[in-house]
Design an enzyme around this catalytic site. Structure first.
Site: not given
Ligand code: GDP
Length: 291
Positions: A3, A95, A152, A166, A196, A256
């Site tokens: 926003g 996504s 993302n 995230h 990602r 993951d």
């Molecule tokens: P996603 O895109 O919905 O899976 O959301 P996230 O951004 O939370 O996570 C993306 C990927 O990063 C996943 O495989 C997580 O396990 C990995 N990851 C690694 N370290 C971290 C961390 O400290 N925080 C989060 N949120 N994700 C992590």
């Protein structure tokens, strides 16, 4: 985060008549309050960026909240936009609406062609309902309501809380703290193998303005950079920019999530919009700015 980025972009363009409410001032989940707000204000264009969002752990932990708050917010705002004859509404999703094992890159037509990723299924279902609602209001009432699905995001006003954020803000914080506190290692979740795509929120804001001005169709449009990295590559990149010299330990007790979520951005590309902000360059700039 989204926003305020949209607001900055519109201000830069010279727009002036903004009608803004913080979440504290107006709880979009409350039907009567949203109805009252739309009755009092005369809204022409609505950017619907409000949502309950979070990283993989938050999505998986607060499953009920993700599936209550998001539909309440979008149902109220979309319905009142119809009742009060808003000229155009842009609904923002994510996504993660795509099936877990959809072919890559993700094309808009892959929606609802397979099972969703379980960790964010409640959020995905809410967002899919939002897209369908915009389309249904277009079909039945002739409303010009459109949807965009960003990849993302990162940038100003991001959430740095390690339990709900995230991956990108989480890693910036973890490497910073490890460096300042001289910790021997940083724990990163999962295997590091998932891929990602990361887009700066200012890029998304630019795309939102572009779509608001130029796109008037049902369905939705992917918004991304078209480039992805593994979580391992992201972690290495952030470690290098922060200047942390310790180790990375992989906590495989954490999920993951989806193996890959790379957007096919050809629809937006054909319309004449493309992402301008390079991940590594901008991260270097933003992280060095935080020092
Ligand atoms: P996603 O895109 O919905 O899976 O959301 P996230 O951004 O939370 O996570 C993306 C990927 O990063 C996943 O495989 C997580 O396990 C990995 N990851 C690694 N370290 C971290 C961390 O400290 N925080 C989060 N949120 N994700 C992590």
């Amino acid at each position: 985060m989204v926003g305020s980025a949209v607001l900055r972009r519109l201000q830069k363009e010279g727009f002036k008549n903004f009608i803004l409410r913080s979440a504290k001032e107006l709880d979009l989940r409350v039907q009567r309050d949203v109805e009252e707000f739309f009755k009092q204000e005369k809204l022409d264009y609505v950017f619907l960026a409000a949502a309950k969002v979070g990283g993989i752990l938050a999505n998986n932990t607060y499953r009920a909240e993700f599936l209550y708050d998001n539909p309440m917010i979008q149902n109220n705002v979309i319905h009142q936009s119809y009742v009060h004859k808003v000229k155009k509404l842009l609904f923002l999703g994510s996504s993660c609406i795509y099936p877990k094992h959809a072919p890559q890159p993700l094309k808009e037509e892959y929606l609802l062609t397979g099972e969703l990723e379980p960790t964010n299924e409640p959020y995905a279902i809410a967002k899919i309902a939002g897209i369908k609602m915009c389309d249904a209001y277009r079909d039945q009432y002739g409303c010009n309501f459109i949807s965009a699905m960003p990849t993302n995001l990162y940038g100003p006003n991001d959430n740095y809380d390690l339990k709900t954020s995230h991956v990108l803000p989480a890693l910036i914080r973890k490497f910073h703290e490890a460096k300042t506190e001289n910790k021997p290692f940083v724990e990163v979740w999962g295997t590091g193998a998932p891929r990602r795509e990361f887009m700066h929120v200012d890029d998304l804001a630019d795309a939102c303005l572009f779509l608001m001005e130029k796109y008037d169709k049902p369905g939705f449009v992917n918004v991304g950079t078209g480039v992805d990295v593994t979580i391992k590559e992201l972690a290495e990149m952030i470690r290098e920019i922060v200047g942390y010299e310790g180790e990375i330990e992989w906590d495989t007790s954490k999920p993951d999530g989806t193996p890959r979520k790379l957007m096919d951005v050809s629809r937006l590309d054909e319309m004449g919009w493309e992402s301008q902000i390079d991940l590594k360059e901008r991260l270097r700039w933003e992280i060095e700015d935080r020092r």
